[in-house]
Scaffold this motif. Structure first.
Motif, PDB file in Angstrom:
ATOM      1  N   GLY A  85      31.429   3.694 -62.097  1.00  0.00           N
ATOM      2  CA  GLY A  85      32.371   2.578 -62.120  1.00  0.00           C
ATOM      3  C   GLY A  85      33.119   2.289 -60.852  1.00  0.00           C
ATOM      4  O   GLY A  85      33.944   1.372 -60.798  1.00  0.00           O
ATOM      5  N   VAL A  86      32.852   3.048 -59.788  1.00  0.00           N
ATOM      6  CA  VAL A  86      33.504   2.789 -58.500  1.00  0.00           C
ATOM      7  C   VAL A  86      32.857   1.561 -57.860  1.00  0.00           C
ATOM      8  O   VAL A  86      31.634   1.454 -57.791  1.00  0.00           O
ATOM      9  N   GLU A  87      33.683   0.636 -57.381  1.00  0.00           N
ATOM     10  CA  GLU A  87      33.176  -0.593 -56.775  1.00  0.00           C
ATOM     11  C   GLU A  87      32.863  -0.372 -55.299  1.00  0.00           C
ATOM     12  O   GLU A  87      33.679   0.189 -54.559  1.00  0.00           O
ATOM     13  N   LEU A  88      31.696  -0.838 -54.891  1.00  0.00           N
ATOM     14  CA  LEU A  88      31.305  -0.780 -53.486  1.00  0.00           C
ATOM     15  C   LEU A  88      31.198  -2.190 -52.919  1.00  0.00           C
ATOM     16  O   LEU A  88      30.842  -3.128 -53.618  1.00  0.00           O
ATOM     17  N   GLY A  89      31.515  -2.332 -51.623  1.00  0.00           N
ATOM     18  CA  GLY A  89      31.399  -3.617 -50.951  1.00  0.00           C
ATOM     19  C   GLY A  89      29.975  -3.887 -50.517  1.00  0.00           C
ATOM     20  O   GLY A  89      29.071  -3.064 -50.689  1.00  0.00           O
ATOM     21  N   ARG A  90      29.766  -5.044 -49.892  1.00  0.00           N
ATOM     22  CA  ARG A  90      28.415  -5.445 -49.481  1.00  0.00           C
ATOM     23  C   ARG A  90      27.811  -4.486 -48.465  1.00  0.00           C
ATOM     24  O   ARG A  90      26.607  -4.306 -48.415  1.00  0.00           O
ATOM     25  N   GLY A  91      28.670  -3.866 -47.663  1.00  0.00           N
ATOM     26  CA  GLY A  91      28.172  -2.920 -46.672  1.00  0.00           C
ATOM     27  C   GLY A  91      28.082  -1.500 -47.191  1.00  0.00           C
ATOM     28  O   GLY A  91      27.779  -0.582 -46.428  1.00  0.00           O
ATOM     29  N   GLY A 112      23.516   7.391 -52.775  1.00  0.00           N
ATOM     30  CA  GLY A 112      23.192   8.515 -53.640  1.00  0.00           C
ATOM     31  C   GLY A 112      24.360   9.365 -54.086  1.00  0.00           C
ATOM     32  O   GLY A 112      24.159  10.456 -54.643  1.00  0.00           O
ATOM     33  N   LEU A 113      25.582   8.902 -53.885  1.00  0.00           N
ATOM     34  CA  LEU A 113      26.746   9.689 -54.303  1.00  0.00           C
ATOM     35  C   LEU A 113      27.065   9.523 -55.786  1.00  0.00           C
ATOM     36  O   LEU A 113      27.880  10.268 -56.331  1.00  0.00           O
ATOM     37  N   GLY A 114      26.451   8.523 -56.422  1.00  0.00           N
ATOM     38  CA  GLY A 114      26.702   8.305 -57.837  1.00  0.00           C
ATOM     39  C   GLY A 114      27.961   7.527 -58.134  1.00  0.00           C
ATOM     40  O   GLY A 114      28.427   7.490 -59.278  1.00  0.00           O
ATOM     41  N   PRO A 130      40.503   5.236 -61.877  1.00  0.00           N
ATOM     42  CA  PRO A 130      41.827   5.753 -61.516  1.00  0.00           C
ATOM     43  C   PRO A 130      41.853   7.177 -60.969  1.00  0.00           C
ATOM     44  O   PRO A 130      42.703   7.506 -60.139  1.00  0.00           O
ATOM     45  N   SER A 131      40.931   8.022 -61.381  1.00  0.00           N
ATOM     46  CA  SER A 131      40.937   9.423 -60.942  1.00  0.00           C
ATOM     47  C   SER A 131      40.198   9.641 -59.630  1.00  0.00           C
ATOM     48  O   SER A 131      40.205  10.745 -59.087  1.00  0.00           O
ATOM     49  N   ILE A 132      39.550   8.601 -59.121  1.00  0.00           N
ATOM     50  CA  ILE A 132      38.745   8.732 -57.897  1.00  0.00           C
ATOM     51  C   ILE A 132      39.385   7.931 -56.770  1.00  0.00           C
ATOM     52  O   ILE A 132      39.684   6.743 -56.923  1.00  0.00           O
ATOM     53  N   TYR A 133      39.577   8.591 -55.643  1.00  0.00           N
ATOM     54  CA  TYR A 133      40.170   7.982 -54.451  1.00  0.00           C
ATOM     55  C   TYR A 133      39.176   8.091 -53.294  1.00  0.00           C
ATOM     56  O   TYR A 133      38.218   8.871 -53.347  1.00  0.00           O
ATOM     57  N   ALA A 134      39.412   7.335 -52.241  1.00  0.00           N
ATOM     58  CA  ALA A 134      38.552   7.414 -51.060  1.00  0.00           C
ATOM     59  C   ALA A 134      39.378   7.133 -49.813  1.00  0.00           C
ATOM     60  O   ALA A 134      40.275   6.279 -49.833  1.00  0.00           O
ATOM     61  N   ILE A 135      39.079   7.864 -48.737  1.00  0.00           N
ATOM     62  CA  ILE A 135      39.779   7.683 -47.465  1.00  0.00           C
ATOM     63  C   ILE A 135      38.780   7.723 -46.318  1.00  0.00           C
ATOM     64  O   ILE A 135      37.646   8.173 -46.465  1.00  0.00           O
ATOM     65  N   GLY A 136      39.230   7.243 -45.160  1.00  0.00           N
ATOM     66  CA  GLY A 136      38.431   7.344 -43.950  1.00  0.00           C
ATOM     67  C   GLY A 136      37.374   6.270 -43.817  1.00  0.00           C
ATOM     68  O   GLY A 136      37.421   5.218 -44.460  1.00  0.00           O
ATOM     69  N   ASP A 137      36.365   6.563 -42.995  1.00  0.00           N
ATOM     70  CA  ASP A 137      35.352   5.570 -42.643  1.00  0.00           C
ATOM     71  C   ASP A 137      34.544   5.093 -43.837  1.00  0.00           C
ATOM     72  O   ASP A 137      33.954   4.011 -43.795  1.00  0.00           O
ATOM     73  N   VAL A 138      34.490   5.903 -44.905  1.00  0.00           N
ATOM     74  CA  VAL A 138      33.712   5.493 -46.074  1.00  0.00           C
ATOM     75  C   VAL A 138      34.310   4.261 -46.744  1.00  0.00           C
ATOM     76  O   VAL A 138      33.636   3.554 -47.487  1.00  0.00           O
ATOM     77  N   VAL A 144      29.136  12.541 -57.299  1.00  0.00           N
ATOM     78  CA  VAL A 144      30.043  12.233 -58.404  1.00  0.00           C
ATOM     79  C   VAL A 144      29.208  12.007 -59.666  1.00  0.00           C
ATOM     80  O   VAL A 144      28.286  11.194 -59.666  1.00  0.00           O
ATOM     81  N   SER A 145      29.551  12.738 -60.724  1.00  0.00           N
ATOM     82  CA  SER A 145      28.788  12.615 -61.968  1.00  0.00           C
ATOM     83  C   SER A 145      29.621  12.043 -63.107  1.00  0.00           C
ATOM     84  O   SER A 145      29.102  11.780 -64.189  1.00  0.00           O
ATOM     85  N   GLY A 146      30.903  11.848 -62.880  1.00  0.00           N
ATOM     86  CA  GLY A 146      31.780  11.281 -63.899  1.00  0.00           C
ATOM     87  C   GLY A 146      33.148  11.011 -63.310  1.00  0.00           C
ATOM     88  O   GLY A 146      33.413  11.332 -62.147  1.00  0.00           O
TER      89      GLY A 146
END
Length: 451
Positions: free
Chosen positions: A275-281, A268-270, A295-303, A117-119
């Motif tokens: 601005g995407v928030e990641l948890g401690r893990g 390394g996904l950027g 708002p334009s970025i979503y995520a599903i599954g084990d990630v 992801v670059s933007g």
């Protein structure tokens, strides 16, 4: 003409990502998908599918023994790992091809490359910038090794399917479902298995009575289980691995399998940079609609590390398409999900454990454990268990737990009733199918415990 190259760019070609891409494309969206490894992801290539095929393979060893008790004159079965492995990889390649055809036939453009992801609306793939109105991260997870010296001497679950030969002696580190499944599989294939788990009982988080029975049955089938034990040191020793445990055991094994956890594939996904928030893990933080802080970025599954099961990732992908492309905001339903642990015997469950239900409200517990007809006739010690946890107030089934051969098949069907809100009396009104193991689930009349 759209201001973006694509309406949707999916990063990750596992079950969830592929489903979302296909359904969005079928609805008229211009979709691209990037997968740096193999289409199918963890489940198809290095998880559920090859594991279940190994479960099937491991079951025949005991089957030969039972056959003799039923009057069949059979020779001792010798498992040929190279033969099985060859067929296994042929099947995985076939399934990978099926996934590819499904995507192409749906009109999805596929990049067999890593994408980052670059933007908020852009990804980088094959050295080029591609823009998309929406980005879906579905990169899954990976097995991890513990932070200790010489951890690289051990293998993880991904490596098992590529072993050149089966080890004579295997040490499994861990007590979760992956550790227990592979301990049973390898024991069934004739490997001498030892298992270390630092906790007091395997399968933490599952129903205590069920996991206790599974532990007993694993020991009965020859697994040398050491609870309250962890690996302390490991070193190379003449082509083998010398291990010292926290309990003072010193042994040598051909292979050491680490099944001590998994991590989301976000390195390394950027994501954080945009601005995407990641948890401690390292998991992607999303809301009930799988939307990230961008708002334009979503995520599903084990990630996202919510409920790490393939069918859940697929459901999340479907809900994402319904929300974003069909204009029908659809939260993901993570309640009352049936699941199975493919140990020997299997464990199927849906709903609450007895321990969790007791903390929530007054309950009745219906439970029976017995030797099933098929294996009892052959003089085998296998025991199975059927258990229902019932709300005293509503009479609804709060939890159903089955430890038995084919428990995964049983819990899928029982799960429908529990999801619909069936009561104990609904189960009681159902006529039993006799003679079966599963009939016990509708014939338990009196609770063995109340609280």
């Amino acid at each position: 003409m759209s201001e973006f190259d694509y309406d949707l760019f999916v990063i990750g070609g596992g079950s969830g990502g592929v489903r979302a891409a296909r359904v969005a494309a079928a609805g008229g969206a211009k979709v691209a998908l990037a997968e740096e490894s193999r289409l199918g992801g963890t489940c198809v290539i290095r998880g559920c599918v090859p594991k279940k095929l190994m479960v099937f393979a491991s079951s025949y060893r005991e089957g030969f023994s039972e056959a003799r008790a039923y009057g069949w004159d059979v020779e001792d079965g010798v498992f040929q790992w190279p033969v099985f492995q060859g067929h296994l990889h042929e099947e995985l390649t076939r399934l990978e091809g099926v996934y590819g055809k499904l995507l192409v036939n749906s009109g999805v453009e596929v990049f067999d490359s890593r994408a980052t992801v670059s933007g908020a609306h852009s990804v980088r793939v094959r050295g080029e910038e591609k823009t998309a109105k929406h980005i879906l991260v579905a990169t899954g997870g990976r097995p991890t090794r513990p932070d200790m010296p010489n951890a690289d001497l051990g293998i993880v679950s991904d490596d098992l399917f590529d072993l050149e030969a089966l080890p004579e002696r295997l040490l499994v580190i861990g007590g979760g479902y992956i550790a227990c499944e592979f301990a049973c599989i390898m024991a069934g294939l004739g490997v001498e298995v030892t298992q270390y788990y630092r906790g007091a009982q395997i399968l933490r988080g599952f129903d205590e009575e069920a996991r206790g029975l599974i532990s007993e049955m694993m020991i009965e089938q020859g697994i040398d289980m050491h609870l309250g034990t962890n690996i302390l040191e490991m070193s190379e020793d003449g082509g083998k691995i010398a291990v010292r445990s926290t309990a003072g055991h010193e042994e040598t094994f051909d292979k050491v399998l680490f099944a001590t956890g998994r991590a989301p594939n976000t390195d390394g996904l950027g994501l954080e940079e945009v601005g995407v928030e990641l948890g401690r893990g390292g998991q992607v933080i999303v809301d009930e609609y799988s939307q990230t802080a961008v708002p334009s970025i979503y995520a599903i599954g084990d990630v996202t590390d919510r409920v790490n099961l393939t069918p859940v990732a697929i459901r999340e992908g479907m809900a994402f398409v319904e929300t974003v492309f069909n204009g029908n905001p659809t939260p993901v339903d993570h309640e009352l999900i049936p699941s199975a642990v493919f140990t020997t015997p299997e464990y199927g469950s849906i709903g609450m454990t007895e321990e969790a239900a007791r903390e929530q409200e007054p309950i009745e517990v219906y439970c029976t454990s017995f030797r099933p007809m098929q294996t009892a006739f052959a003089g085998k010690p296998l025991r199975v268990m059927m258990k229902l946890i019932v709300s005293k107030e509503s009479r609804k089934i709060l939890g159903c737990h089955i430890v038995a051969p084919a428990a995964g098949e049983m819990i899928q069907l029982a799960g429908i009733a529990v999801k619909m809100g069936a009561t104990k009396e609904d189960f009681d009104r159902t006529v039993a199918v006799h003679p079966t193991m599963s009939e016990e689930i509708v014939t338990m009349r009196d609770p063995i415990r109340t609280s």
